[in-house]
Design an enzyme around this catalytic site. Structure first.
Site, PDB file in Angstrom:
ATOM      1  N   LYS A   1       0.844  -1.209   0.000  1.00 58.93           N
ATOM      2  CA  LYS A   1       0.000   0.000   0.000  1.00 58.93           C
ATOM      3  C   LYS A   1       0.874   1.253   0.000  1.00 58.93           C
ATOM      4  O   LYS A   1       0.702   2.150  -0.827  1.00 58.93           O
ATOM      5  CB  LYS A   1      -0.897  -0.014   1.240  1.00 58.93           C
ATOM      6  CG  LYS A   1      -1.610   1.299   1.487  1.00 58.93           C
ATOM      7  CD  LYS A   1      -2.095   1.384   2.929  1.00 58.93           C
ATOM      8  CE  LYS A   1      -2.659   2.752   3.212  1.00 58.93           C
ATOM      9  NZ  LYS A   1      -3.892   3.037   2.468  1.00 58.93           N
TER      10      LYS A   1
ATOM     11  N   CYS B   1     -23.130  11.376  -0.321  1.00 63.01           N
ATOM     12  CA  CYS B   1     -22.655  10.647   0.860  1.00 63.01           C
ATOM     13  C   CYS B   1     -22.029  11.659   1.820  1.00 63.01           C
ATOM     14  O   CYS B   1     -22.097  12.863   1.582  1.00 63.01           O
ATOM     15  CB  CYS B   1     -21.646   9.575   0.426  1.00 63.01           C
ATOM     16  SG  CYS B   1     -21.190   8.416   1.731  1.00 63.01           S
TER      17      CYS B   1
ATOM     18  N   TRP C   1     -19.802  -4.888   7.971  1.00 60.39           N
ATOM     19  CA  TRP C   1     -18.428  -4.384   7.926  1.00 60.39           C
ATOM     20  C   TRP C   1     -17.584  -4.854   9.111  1.00 60.39           C
ATOM     21  O   TRP C   1     -16.534  -4.291   9.409  1.00 60.39           O
ATOM     22  CB  TRP C   1     -18.429  -2.850   7.784  1.00 60.39           C
ATOM     23  CG  TRP C   1     -18.870  -2.434   6.396  1.00 60.39           C
ATOM     24  CD1 TRP C   1     -19.033  -3.257   5.320  1.00 60.39           C
ATOM     25  CD2 TRP C   1     -19.202  -1.123   5.941  1.00 60.39           C
ATOM     26  NE1 TRP C   1     -19.455  -2.531   4.224  1.00 60.39           N
ATOM     27  CE2 TRP C   1     -19.567  -1.228   4.575  1.00 60.39           C
ATOM     28  CE3 TRP C   1     -19.232   0.138   6.541  1.00 60.39           C
ATOM     29  CZ2 TRP C   1     -19.958  -0.122   3.805  1.00 60.39           C
ATOM     30  CZ3 TRP C   1     -19.614   1.239   5.783  1.00 60.39           C
ATOM     31  CH2 TRP C   1     -19.969   1.104   4.431  1.00 60.39           C
TER      32      TRP C   1
ATOM     33  N   GLY D   1     -24.033  13.522   7.004  1.00 57.08           N
ATOM     34  CA  GLY D   1     -23.598  13.291   8.381  1.00 57.08           C
ATOM     35  C   GLY D   1     -22.222  13.833   8.689  1.00 57.08           C
ATOM     36  O   GLY D   1     -22.056  14.673   9.550  1.00 57.08           O
TER      37      GLY D   1
ATOM     38  N   HIS E   1     -17.098  12.088  -4.230  1.00 59.56           N
ATOM     39  CA  HIS E   1     -15.810  11.439  -4.491  1.00 59.56           C
ATOM     40  C   HIS E   1     -14.935  12.270  -5.413  1.00 59.56           C
ATOM     41  O   HIS E   1     -13.775  11.956  -5.631  1.00 59.56           O
ATOM     42  CB  HIS E   1     -16.024  10.064  -5.121  1.00 59.56           C
ATOM     43  CG  HIS E   1     -16.289   9.007  -4.098  1.00 59.56           C
ATOM     44  ND1 HIS E   1     -15.862   9.113  -2.804  1.00 59.56           N
ATOM     45  CD2 HIS E   1     -16.943   7.828  -4.166  1.00 59.56           C
ATOM     46  CE1 HIS E   1     -16.231   8.054  -2.126  1.00 59.56           C
ATOM     47  NE2 HIS E   1     -16.894   7.257  -2.930  1.00 59.56           N
TER      48      HIS E   1
HETATM   49  N1  GLN Z   1     -23.195   9.300   8.054  1.00 54.76           N
HETATM   50  C1  GLN Z   1     -22.049   8.784   7.380  1.00 54.76           C
HETATM   51  C2  GLN Z   1     -21.186   9.941   6.886  1.00 54.76           C
HETATM   52  O1  GLN Z   1     -21.695  10.926   6.518  1.00 54.76           O
HETATM   53  C3  GLN Z   1     -22.421   7.916   6.204  1.00 54.76           C
HETATM   54  C4  GLN Z   1     -21.213   7.341   5.502  1.00 54.76           C
HETATM   55  C5  GLN Z   1     -21.509   6.279   4.471  1.00 54.76           C
HETATM   56  O2  GLN Z   1     -22.589   6.213   3.931  1.00 54.76           O
HETATM   57  N2  GLN Z   1     -20.584   5.453   4.146  1.00 54.76           N
HETATM   58  O3  GLN Z   1     -19.985   9.867   6.833  1.00 54.76           O
HETATM   59 ZN    ZN Z   2     -22.871   7.019   1.990  1.00 52.63          ZN
END
Ligand code: GLN
Ligand code: ZN
Length: 761
Positions: A19, A729, A564, A435, A697
């Site tokens: 890595k 996200c 996970w 979040g 991303h």
């Molecule tokens: N609540 C999480 C964040 O905002 C959700 C992350 C995810 O969906 N992998 O980081």
């Molecule tokens: Zn997410």
């Protein structure tokens, strides 16, 4: 004599050497020669680890991904990477396919990456076109086999991905056609591979065809017969490897294939059927040591399974890992902080190899030859059966007492949504985020100092409170409608909850490759899960005290926590999920009591545990939905439950997502081109939904117009009253400047559309 082997070894190195070397190379900090020498050392560490086995398995090592290696070997390079026809593929070209860029060569959009069966490993999706030509374009595999022959006196087994698995996983670009049209050309290429492998000195060839555990149609089954008939003309050393599930109705086809041997996953597969049908004069390789989980093998039990097989397959019985060990961490001995009792229950890659060796000895020389190991293993398993650290009566009773209505909201959504609308009085297209806010250096320092004891609890809390203050004030300035506290206290959304729940253990070096240079360190669920005390309440309460706007309580859902982590092997996933769900239900209740009116329970991984075989999917979905609802249903009608999902194909499980009955779901869509929306043509999603309008991303800031277009696009599929506006996200991987700019555009776009639509009303 039975034969000990593995299907593959972890590829990143015990200390993640590969890595770090890769990342340095990509950054221009080391040259390619240096990268190659580190890679070679990591690969050879893996070979040395197999010294006690009968076979040395090679060719599984990779600079990035084994499916990409296969594409490169076959010369299947998407045209946008401008690979000069006929030449060998360079390492930088391989990196450009994987990541879009490399130290040399033009940038181009990377190939898609997706999950390898039901694991958390991601492979690079091969891209094929009509009339695809195959031309062997790499010598690496053959050179590796030659080097391995010089490295060790063991028999060398070379690993390749089977042609039909590679083809099945490939994605058709341009004009559509039936992939099976490519079988003749692909077979010719594979024959050439086999010729070269034999010429390089490979004693055995492990040909991985894990798609044999999927539901296959007759055409694909027929293709197996046709392809393997041809390959058998070149090599009588083929070991056909399957893993991750049962062979079931594919077994009939498999039995007829002219290969030298068959490997089956005895942990997840249907060993009994195979034992009945696989001929005694061919090799049977039994994958009895779990390559995907970290529990020490029950040696006595395994030996009981293997011993009778040694009679039918005298001299032809191989004992191995269920699948490649790439899904397990390298060495348990590196762990210094694990509790010694818990540690005694575990086996990582190196320990699994020792187990395989021991079992082979036991099969060949009888129980007495491995007496000591058997006693130790029996003790370990006896201690796990009774350990009070594992079994918690109160938890078991609570799960047993779950009642029919416990996973249902008291009031139906149509009515709840009225009550909530009156309570929150949100505008059309409410805006929110998922979040997390940027995990800055400062935030990491606060957590690090606290971990190392450099600051006390109060100083730590003050530090996090400052971060929450900042996140709230930024969101207020931006004019978002529903706020979040920013998750500064969390390193990882699963680890954080694991650390605060009983029944979880953590490793220091238990890294498992997720993709390329990325690794994850899943927590270990070793026992019944319960919540000793409130986890998030203080943070959220504090955040709510700073603003008049609603702040969402932020939790990770039961299925994602399970998915996970390394799950238990002495308890069903369903029961573990319910235990976690009940712990979260208490957290949800406490949040509600503390005046938190909106609670989000993230389930990004709900799709990941979906069984590979269709016939078992409904059962899984039923308990996964129930686990989520158990965590979320104990609240009043006026409390709004959100959930969030991302980066999986959710189209085929959209009904289950609706069954979660969350009041609002925020879901990633912009990264995947809003493909998700297609599903809403046929399926009327009942509750509120926020399709992501900002690809988090990408370092790019989406423009106001782009966001408006995405929102307008969404209104063609979903009633606008149902829509929320949010990023794809969480924002933890971005910087504040980017986040501010992007969210400003999100709010501006939303406001302008609000005006336009309200005028139209
Ligand atoms: N609540 C999480 C964040 O905002 C959700 C992350 C995810 O969906 N992998 O980081
Ligand atoms: Zn997410």
């Amino acid at each position: 004599m039975s034969v000990a082997h593995i299907l593959g070894f972890p590829r990143v190195g015990a200390q993640r050497e590969l890595k770090f070397a890769l990342e340095k190379y990509w950054q221009g900090e080391i040259d390619q020669a240096k990268l190659r020498s580190i890679a070679k050392a990591v690969e050879e560490d893996g070979w040395r680890a197999q010294a006690d086995l009968d076979l040395l398995t090679v060719g599984d090592f990779t600079f990035y991904d084994h499916i990409l290696d296969t594409s490169v070997l076959l010369g299947v390079i998407p045209p946008r990477f401008n690979h000069p026809k006929g030449e060998k593929v360079s390492l930088d070209t391989l990196f450009r396919i994987a990541r879009g860029r490399a130290p040399s060569g033009e940038d181009a959009p990377a190939s898609e990456m997706t999950k390898w069966f039901d694991t958390n490993y991601h492979y690079i999706v091969p891209e094929i076109e009509k009339g695809q030509v195959f031309k062997l374009s790499s010598d690496r595999l053959f050179e590796t086999v030659k080097r391995a022959k010089g490295f060790s006196s063991q028999a060398v087994k070379a690993v390749i991905t089977g042609p039909l698995t590679w083809l099945k996983l490939a994605s058709v670009k341009g004009e559509q056609f039936s992939k099976l049209e490519l079988v003749p050309a692909l077979t010719t290429a594979y024959k050439e591979i086999l010729i070269q492998l034999e010429a390089s000195g490979a004693d055995w060839i492990q040909i991985d065809e894990p798609i044999l555990v999927l539901d296959l149609c007759d055409k694909w089954r027929a293709a197996f017969k046709a392809v393997y008939q041809e390959l058998a003309k070149i090599s009588d050393k083929l070991i056909l490897t399957t893993y991750f599930d049962e062979l079931a109705d594919n077994l009939e086809t498999i039995v007829e294939l002219p290969v030298a041997g068959l490997h089956i996953d005895a942990i997840r597969g249907d060993l009994a059927n195979v034992v009945n049908q696989w001929p005694g004069d061919k090799i049977l390789s039994v994958g009895i040591v779990d390559g995907r989980n970290i529990w020490a093998n029950n040696l006595a039990q395994s030996l009981t399974t293997l011993t009778p097989l040694a009679e039918k397959w005298e001299g032809q019985l191989w004992v191995g890992s269920s699948c490649s060990l790439l899904h397990s961490p390298v060495d348990l001995n590196a762990e210094e902080k694990l509790d010694t009792e818990i540690k005694s229950w575990l086996a990582f890659g190196i320990q699994k190899i020792a187990e395989i060796k021991t079992l082979t000895l036991g099969v060949t020389d009888g129980r007495s030859a491995i007496e000591e190991a058997l006693t130790k293993s029996n003790n370990i398993h006896a201690s796990r059966e009774t350990s009070t650290r594992i079994h918690n009566l109160a938890v078991a009773q609570r799960v047993a007492a779950i009642k029919a209505g416990d996973d249902q909201r008291e009031t139906a959504f149509t009515k709840r949504s009225q009550i909530q609308a009156n309570k929150f009085n949100l505008p059309l297209f409410p805006t929110t985020t998922i979040g997390s806010f940027p995990q800055t250096h400062e935030i990491r320092q606060i957590r690090r100092k606290y971990r190392l004891g450099e600051i006390d609890k109060q100083q730590y809390h003050e530090g996090i409170y400052d971060q929450i203050r900042y996140a709230i004030s930024e969101q207020e300035k931006l004019g978002l409608d529903v706020l979040v506290h920013g998750e500064a206290e969390r390193n990882d959304m699963v680890e954080y909850f694991g650390e605060n729940l009983d029944g979880f253990a953590f490793t220091q070096f238990g890294w498992v490759q997720s993709y390329g240079s990325r690794c994850v360190k899943p927590p270990i669920i070793y026992g019944d899960v319960s919540r000793p005390k409130g986890i998030t309440i203080d943070w959220i309460k504090f955040a709510q005290s700073l603003t008049d706007k609603p702040v969402k309580g932020m939790l990770t859902g039961p299925v994602t926590i399970l998915s996970w982590s390394f799950p238990r092997d002495d308890e069903s996933d369903q029961t573990s999920a319910f235990q976690i769900a009940l712990a979260l239900r208490d957290e949800v209740h406490d949040l509600e009591q503390a005046g938190v009116a909106i609670i989000q329970i993230d389930e990004p991984a709900i799709r990941e545990l979906l069984p590979l075989r269709r016939e078992r999917q409904a059962d899984y979905l039923a308990w996964a939905e129930k686990a989520f609802r158990l965590s979320s249903s104990g609240v009043k009608a006026e409390t709004q439950i959100h959930t969030h999902m991302c980066y999986s194909n959710f189209n085929e499980i959209i009904k289950s997502i609706a069954n979660l009955d969350a009041d609002v779901i925020t879901i990633e869509t912009s990264r995947s081109d809003m493909k998700l929306l297609n599903v809403f043509r046929e399926f009327k999603y009942p509750n509120d939904i926020g399709p992501g309008v900002y690809d988090i991303h990408s370092p790019r800031i989406p423009t106001v117009t782009e966001i408006e277009t995405l929102i307008e696009h969404a209104t063609q599929y979903l009633p606008k009253e149902q829509l929320w506006i949010n990023p794809d996200c969480g924002l933890k991987t971005r910087g504040w400047d980017e986040v501010r700019a992007a969210l400003k555009n999100v709010v501006t776009a939303t406001k302008s559309l609000r005006q336009r639509y309200q005028k139209a009303l």
